[in-house]
Design a protein around this motif. Structure first.
Motif, short mmCIF file in Angstrom:
data_model
loop_
_atom_site.label_atom_id
_atom_site.label_comp_id
_atom_site.label_asym_id
_atom_site.label_seq_id
_atom_site.Cartn_x
_atom_site.Cartn_y
_atom_site.Cartn_z
N LEU A 130 0.87 -1.17 0.00
CA LEU A 130 0.00 0.00 0.00
C LEU A 130 0.91 1.22 0.00
O LEU A 130 1.81 1.30 0.84
CB LEU A 130 -0.89 -0.01 1.25
CG LEU A 130 -1.57 -1.34 1.59
CD1 LEU A 130 -2.29 -1.23 2.92
CD2 LEU A 130 -2.53 -1.75 0.49
N HIS A 131 0.70 2.13 -0.94
CA HIS A 131 1.59 3.29 -1.08
C HIS A 131 0.82 4.60 -1.13
O HIS A 131 -0.36 4.62 -1.48
CB HIS A 131 2.37 3.19 -2.39
CG HIS A 131 3.63 2.41 -2.28
ND1 HIS A 131 4.68 2.57 -3.14
CD2 HIS A 131 4.01 1.44 -1.40
CE1 HIS A 131 5.66 1.73 -2.82
NE2 HIS A 131 5.28 1.03 -1.77
N GLU A 132 1.54 5.69 -0.86
CA GLU A 132 0.98 7.01 -1.11
C GLU A 132 2.06 7.90 -1.72
O GLU A 132 3.25 7.71 -1.47
CB GLU A 132 0.44 7.64 0.18
CG GLU A 132 1.52 8.03 1.16
CD GLU A 132 0.97 8.74 2.38
OE1 GLU A 132 -0.16 9.25 2.33
OE2 GLU A 132 1.68 8.76 3.40
N ARG B 54 7.22 12.13 -3.87
CA ARG B 54 7.84 10.90 -3.38
C ARG B 54 6.75 9.92 -3.01
O ARG B 54 5.72 10.31 -2.53
CB ARG B 54 8.63 11.19 -2.12
CG ARG B 54 9.86 11.98 -2.37
CD ARG B 54 11.05 11.35 -1.71
NE ARG B 54 12.24 11.93 -2.30
CZ ARG B 54 13.19 12.54 -1.59
NH1 ARG B 54 13.09 12.57 -0.30
NH2 ARG B 54 14.22 13.05 -2.20
N MET B 55 7.03 8.62 -3.20
CA MET B 55 6.06 7.66 -2.71
C MET B 55 6.67 6.84 -1.59
O MET B 55 7.87 6.61 -1.55
CB MET B 55 5.56 6.77 -3.83
CG MET B 55 6.55 5.84 -4.40
SD MET B 55 5.70 4.84 -5.62
CE MET B 55 7.07 3.83 -6.14
N SER B 56 5.80 6.46 -0.67
CA SER B 56 6.27 5.65 0.46
C SER B 56 5.17 4.69 0.89
O SER B 56 3.99 4.96 0.68
CB SER B 56 6.66 6.56 1.62
OG SER B 56 5.63 7.47 1.86
N LEU C 110 -2.84 7.91 -3.25
CA LEU C 110 -2.78 6.53 -2.75
C LEU C 110 -2.82 5.56 -3.93
O LEU C 110 -3.47 5.82 -4.93
CB LEU C 110 -3.97 6.25 -1.82
CG LEU C 110 -3.97 7.01 -0.49
CD1 LEU C 110 -5.36 6.98 0.13
CD2 LEU C 110 -2.94 6.41 0.46
N HIS C 111 -2.13 4.46 -3.80
CA HIS C 111 -2.16 3.41 -4.83
C HIS C 111 -1.68 2.09 -4.26
O HIS C 111 -1.13 2.05 -3.16
CB HIS C 111 -1.33 3.82 -6.05
CG HIS C 111 0.10 4.12 -5.73
ND1 HIS C 111 0.49 5.35 -5.24
CD2 HIS C 111 1.23 3.37 -5.80
CE1 HIS C 111 1.80 5.35 -5.05
NE2 HIS C 111 2.28 4.15 -5.37
N LEU C 112 -1.90 1.04 -5.03
CA LEU C 112 -1.36 -0.28 -4.66
C LEU C 112 -0.15 -0.50 -5.55
O LEU C 112 -0.21 -0.26 -6.76
CB LEU C 112 -2.40 -1.38 -4.92
CG LEU C 112 -3.78 -1.19 -4.29
CD1 LEU C 112 -4.72 -2.29 -4.76
CD2 LEU C 112 -3.68 -1.18 -2.76
N MET C 113 0.95 -0.91 -4.96
CA MET C 113 2.18 -1.08 -5.71
C MET C 113 2.50 -2.57 -5.84
O MET C 113 2.47 -3.28 -4.84
CB MET C 113 3.30 -0.38 -4.93
CG MET C 113 4.45 -0.02 -5.75
SD MET C 113 4.12 1.54 -6.55
CE MET C 113 5.45 1.51 -7.72
N LEU C 114 2.77 -2.99 -7.06
CA LEU C 114 3.12 -4.40 -7.28
C LEU C 114 4.62 -4.51 -7.52
O LEU C 114 5.18 -3.78 -8.33
CB LEU C 114 2.38 -4.95 -8.49
CG LEU C 114 0.86 -4.82 -8.49
CD1 LEU C 114 0.27 -5.57 -9.67
CD2 LEU C 114 0.28 -5.34 -7.18
CU LIG Z 1 4.22 3.28 -5.12
#
Ligand SMILES: [Cu+2]
Length: 160
Positions: A85-87, A96-98, A118-122
């Motif tokens: 789970l990222h933002e 920046r994403m974390s 917000l996003h889901l990171m694969l």
């Molecule tokens: Cu991400």
């Protein structure tokens, strides 16, 4: 038999299958008291990942139909080793994403997962993802309930 009839028969069979599955899960719910999901995913899509790219992102709107706030706490897909789970945040003028530990879906509300937020990171993609392809996604909520859906792959812009 015409093509039309074949298609009709196929959809009838698909319909019957859906009905059976609903009946089974309803039975399982009452038997094991598994919490109902209450959260649904709409408009989900996956950013295209050409060969050699091992990372991509999923975007969607998570809708909560219950009066209790729920959080997405983890997830998985059939095409990646892991899902995080990222933002995205602006930090010192840079985007920046974390990782975040959870994504809250407010009671009777929704959480928007979209580029720049917000996003889901694969991570660890097992194969290239091209437009027209699709990905099976399962998210787990803080209640223990799972939300499963299919997200189509779209070719869109740069990485989030
Ligand atoms: Cu991400």
């Amino acid at each position: 038999m015409t093509t039309h009839h074949t298609i009709m028969r196929r959809s009838m069979r698909a319909l019957a299958l859906v009905t059976t599955l609903s009946a089974v899960s309803a039975g399982a719910l009452s038997a094991q008291a598994t919490p109902a999901a209450a959260v649904t995913a709409t408009g989900a899509w996956v950013r295209e990942a050409p060969a050699g790219r091992k990372v991509t992102a999923i975007f969607l709107t998570a809708q909560n139909t219950s009066g209790t706030a729920r959080s997405i706490v983890s997830g998985s897909t059939d095409v990646s080793d892991t899902l995080e789970l990222h933002e995205m945040k602006r930090e010192n003028g840079m985007m920046r994403m974390s990782p975040v530990s959870s994504i809250v879906v407010p009671a009777n509300g929704k959480a928007e997962l979209r580029p720049g937020g917000l996003h889901l990171m694969l991570f660890g993609l097992k194969r290239p993802l091209v437009a027209g392809d699709s990905v099976h996604v399962t998210l787990t909520l803080d209640s223990g309930a799972r939300v499963s859906f299919v997200a189509p792959v779209r070719a869109m812009g740069s990485m989030p």
